[in-house]
Design an enzyme around this catalytic site. Sequence first.
Site, PDB file in Angstrom:
ATOM      1  N   GLU A   1       0.836  -1.202   0.000  1.00 38.32           N
ATOM      2  CA  GLU A   1       0.000   0.000   0.000  1.00 38.32           C
ATOM      3  C   GLU A   1       0.871   1.253   0.000  1.00 38.32           C
ATOM      4  O   GLU A   1       0.620   2.209  -0.740  1.00 38.32           O
ATOM      5  CB  GLU A   1      -0.908  -0.015   1.220  1.00 38.32           C
ATOM      6  CG  GLU A   1      -1.692   1.274   1.445  1.00 38.32           C
ATOM      7  CD  GLU A   1      -2.119   1.433   2.886  1.00 38.32           C
ATOM      8  OE1 GLU A   1      -2.393   2.580   3.287  1.00 38.32           O
ATOM      9  OE2 GLU A   1      -2.169   0.422   3.616  1.00 38.32           O
TER      10      GLU A   1
ATOM     11  N   ASP B   1       0.889   3.873  -3.280  1.00 34.51           N
ATOM     12  CA  ASP B   1       0.518   5.280  -3.152  1.00 34.51           C
ATOM     13  C   ASP B   1       1.511   6.159  -3.901  1.00 34.51           C
ATOM     14  O   ASP B   1       1.133   7.133  -4.573  1.00 34.51           O
ATOM     15  CB  ASP B   1       0.461   5.655  -1.675  1.00 34.51           C
ATOM     16  CG  ASP B   1       0.139   7.118  -1.454  1.00 34.51           C
ATOM     17  OD1 ASP B   1      -0.933   7.564  -1.902  1.00 34.51           O
ATOM     18  OD2 ASP B   1       0.963   7.828  -0.837  1.00 34.51           O
TER      19      ASP B   1
ATOM     20  N   ASP C   1      -6.985   1.215   0.341  1.00 38.42           N
ATOM     21  CA  ASP C   1      -5.688   0.603   0.643  1.00 38.42           C
ATOM     22  C   ASP C   1      -5.419  -0.576  -0.288  1.00 38.42           C
ATOM     23  O   ASP C   1      -4.296  -0.759  -0.777  1.00 38.42           O
ATOM     24  CB  ASP C   1      -5.658   0.118   2.095  1.00 38.42           C
ATOM     25  CG  ASP C   1      -5.671   1.261   3.098  1.00 38.42           C
ATOM     26  OD1 ASP C   1      -5.474   2.422   2.684  1.00 38.42           O
ATOM     27  OD2 ASP C   1      -5.884   0.983   4.295  1.00 38.42           O
TER      28      ASP C   1
ATOM     29  N   GLU D   1      -4.332   0.586  -3.772  1.00 36.67           N
ATOM     30  CA  GLU D   1      -2.930   1.020  -3.791  1.00 36.67           C
ATOM     31  C   GLU D   1      -1.992  -0.181  -3.750  1.00 36.67           C
ATOM     32  O   GLU D   1      -0.956  -0.192  -4.428  1.00 36.67           O
ATOM     33  CB  GLU D   1      -2.667   1.955  -2.608  1.00 36.67           C
ATOM     34  CG  GLU D   1      -3.360   3.305  -2.740  1.00 36.67           C
ATOM     35  CD  GLU D   1      -3.254   4.151  -1.490  1.00 36.67           C
ATOM     36  OE1 GLU D   1      -3.528   5.358  -1.569  1.00 36.67           O
ATOM     37  OE2 GLU D   1      -2.910   3.610  -0.408  1.00 36.67           O
TER      38      GLU D   1
END
EC number: 3.1.26.3
Length: 228
Positions: free
Chosen positions: A45, A49, A118, A121
């Site tokens: 995650e 991002d 989450d 990502e």
Amino acid sequence: MKLSKEMRVFEQRIGHQFARPELLVRALTHPSVSSPNRKDNQRLEFLGDRVLGLVMATALLEHDKEASEGQLAPRFNALVRKEACADVAREIELGEVLKLGRSEMMSGGRRKLALLGDGMEAVIAAVYKDAGFEVAQAMILRLWGARIHQVEADARDPKTALQEYVQARRQNPPDYVQVAREGPDHQPIFTIAVRLEDGTEERATAGSKRLAEQAAAKALLARLEHST
């Protein structure tokens, strides 16, 4: 590692077949089911991002070559925030293949904004580690699609936009109420309701009060605009 039928179908939905399927399994494993022998998706995650951010920053610069930093920043935030990731996750039915612990499953984890964002990502990072930046970039641009070109309308802060909407109609400002808090202290999940004076209400769930308030405001604003 052999993927389940459901995960193979999920690969088709995102348009990428994994050479290292264990990456996809990890990307879809929530911390509630992790163990010494099963890694969760938190590190992916974190990486996803950053990959998403680079892709979106590049796409925005290419889309509008004259835009200033002040114009680009809110557009960027609108494209990479958890709400946007969760929207894409819903479209590809990511929640259906998330690996969740019993408590998360019982509390509707497959629909929670924070978990979906989450997970999205983490999937981005898994594709990046499996096939490189260009493949991950192509997948992101395909999945985000028209959002990139329509981002100016989405770049408004939802709470501000909702307040402006109701004030223009001479109504009192919306009221935000915390209706639930779940999960451990280090990873709480908040459910927030936003209500208008006429009783109209929308709710949203997220990993922070701010995100839940924004998601609820966005949902209510969309509902109001659709009904006019």
